[in-house]
Design an enzyme around this catalytic site. Sequence first.
Site, PDB file in Angstrom:
ATOM      1  N   GLU A 455       0.886  -1.213   0.101  1.00  0.00           N
ATOM      2  CA  GLU A 455      -0.016  -0.040  -0.079  1.00  0.00           C
ATOM      3  C   GLU A 455       1.113   1.217   0.238  1.00  0.00           C
ATOM      4  O   GLU A 455       0.471   2.088  -0.662  1.00  0.00           O
ATOM      5  CB  GLU A 455      -0.937   0.008   1.140  1.00  0.00           C
ATOM      6  CG  GLU A 455      -1.952  -1.239   1.265  1.00  0.00           C
ATOM      7  CD  GLU A 455      -2.679  -1.462   0.015  1.00  0.00           C
ATOM      8  OE1 GLU A 455      -2.904  -0.396  -0.862  1.00  0.00           O
ATOM      9  OE2 GLU A 455      -3.167  -2.569  -0.235  1.00  0.00           O
ATOM     10  N   HIS A 548      -5.176  -6.233 -10.871  1.00  0.00           N
ATOM     11  CA  HIS A 548      -4.569  -7.241 -10.231  1.00  0.00           C
ATOM     12  C   HIS A 548      -4.438  -8.922 -10.808  1.00  0.00           C
ATOM     13  O   HIS A 548      -4.149  -9.765 -10.142  1.00  0.00           O
ATOM     14  CB  HIS A 548      -5.716  -7.693  -8.889  1.00  0.00           C
ATOM     15  CG  HIS A 548      -5.829  -6.401  -8.087  1.00  0.00           C
ATOM     16  ND1 HIS A 548      -6.918  -5.529  -8.125  1.00  0.00           N
ATOM     17  CD2 HIS A 548      -4.998  -5.877  -7.053  1.00  0.00           C
ATOM     18  CE1 HIS A 548      -6.660  -4.505  -7.564  1.00  0.00           C
ATOM     19  NE2 HIS A 548      -5.529  -4.681  -6.627  1.00  0.00           N
TER      20      HIS A 548
HETATM   21 ZN   LIG Z   1      -2.442  -2.662  -4.791  1.00  0.00          ZN
END
Ligand SMILES: [Zn+2]
Length: 660
Positions: A455, A548
């Site tokens: 993150e 993703h």
């Molecule tokens: Zn990510």
Amino acid sequence: MKRIIFLLAFSTIYTLVAFGQINTFDLLRKVKNKEPLPNQKVNLDYEKIIQANKNFAQLKQFFQTTRKEQTSSSKPKTLMLPKNIISPEADLQFSDNIQIQYDEKYGTPCFIQANGNQPLIKAKYYNFTLSKTIFHFIGRFGDEFQLKEPKNELVEKEIIKTSDGGTAIRYQQVYNGIPIWGKELIANFNRFGDLEVITAKIVPTFEPSVPVNYTVSKNAAINIAVEDIRKRTLIQEIPEQLKRLVTNTEKAELWYYLENPNQKPTLIWVVEYRPNLLERYRYFIDANTGEILESYQANPSDGPAIGYGLDLFNQNRQLNVFVFNGKYLLINASKPMYNQNVQSPNGVIVIYTNNNMDLTQNSQPTIVSSNTQNFSDPVAVTLHYFLDKVYDYYYNTFSRNSIDGNKKNIVGIVHVTDQGSSMANAFWTGDFMVFGDGGNYFYPLARGLDVIAHEFTHGVVQFTVDLEYKFQSGALNEGFADWGGSMVDREDWLIGEDVVNPAYFPSGTMRDMSDPHNKAYPGDPNWLPAHMNEYQDLPLEKDNGGVHINVGIINKATYLIGSAIGKDKLEKIYYRVLDKRYLTKQANFVDFRLACERAAKELFGDNSAELQAVKNAFDAVGIGNSGGSAPNPDLPPVSGKHYILAVDANQFYLWRLEET
Ligand SMILES: [Zn+2]
Ligand SMILES: [Ca+2]
């Protein structure tokens, strides 16, 4: 006496030479375009001249066909410009061996560098401003850029000091003064002011011209976006305590939009809207029809949702905290970024708790505090301890001072729920990080050092190359985040192994960079592609175009480089790509390969094993050329005898002279 107006010398590598004040490059361009040459009253019979010498015909072909070949190519090729193009003004020295690689979509240059260890222009000894240097270069190669008025079409947007003392200047492409979405050029200078690298994603100047008028007002555009967002998610006001952390709640700007070179450019409103604390939507709205051309959730977010909590590691950690009015707070003011102000600390790492509530307008997030030195919240303690490590990693390894490189407060919020249930999710919100407590599938997300570094790295990407969170640029954004995860949590190539419930993740991890298939089969959500031949061409609605998912291919390349040369060298290459801004906002996988090759070359040299490892890795996952070597020049070197060609200005003969 015959007055010779220009000479061409051919040797084993063919060479153009300029004499005196004559600009050879312009002369050749004139020959190519059949324009009158200087001091000419009668047009030359160009065909005759060209036919007169085989080598010259080759030269003509070179100039006439190169761009056509480049633009029709399915992958970027290299244009090797002739050696010794010497600036006639003798003010700036051009490299004699310039490589231009072209974007397959737009046919414009996407990566320009010189072979060997030269800069593109050596400005070292001259008093040129950096901006003058870049436009001098663009002016010289104007045809390649396909810009009519480069100085008006490229607007300086940001000047970045890179960590090696160099400078990167980011130019936004504009048309009629209005910026074109995602189209930019970044010029990279070394510390002497020599121009070294140009990365670009630009489109040819619009033709025919595109109108600048519009009928949908700014407020109307925002309303169109808000009405649509209302159907997608909950709109809630940002709580007062967190407002100062949030950069913008709504924003609308006029842009041109051209994502498909076969379509017409459209004047649009780009609306950014934060419906709540977690999400930030970006809408592209036609400024004349009000049609929504594209929209997506612009914040990186990872994993599914729904929760359950566990004890974390049962380790007694020593923490950097803050005492204020007799209370101990999870504020880490021990870092070099701290502003030394007890009343108003900044340059700190802060942990908030949202007390097991959704982040809504009613949220009362508070800084985690204790009346004693002991903190009893294991989730907050873990996050605090790990964020300290992530900060240190970036600071000690790259001298990067916080997420933005400029002492930005690092804020993490724990115990955030999703519609009342424990949240199996972690976010970078564009300003701070949010960590859920997991659920059936996940333990508290703060348990994963790699998740936290992931993150944090999304933030680093935002403040460096700002990769757009969709399609390939979005997958690269995820790829950098996973790279960050695997650098800070350094022992393995697994991402999320400390936060998954193994009952639901048979491989024991969320993602395995060494094996993106993750011991699953296509169709299983744990399976990711590992090679371009498994690439998932998904619409924007599906995971922002598979950010993703296709990250698996990038992860595999990262792993292959890292296992070949080690993580110490890998991290230097990847961070250099970020720091030097070798990627544009809409960079794709091929751009990423070019950027990594450039960084590896600079760090380790042209013939280094490290550069070869980078090439091998991208070859192995099917990104870029398959040969694993530098792209071939279009024109093979001319071998044989050395001739001098002379064009006579009065007689219009072409002379071929044996070398004396
Ligand atoms: Zn990510
Ligand atoms: Ca890991």
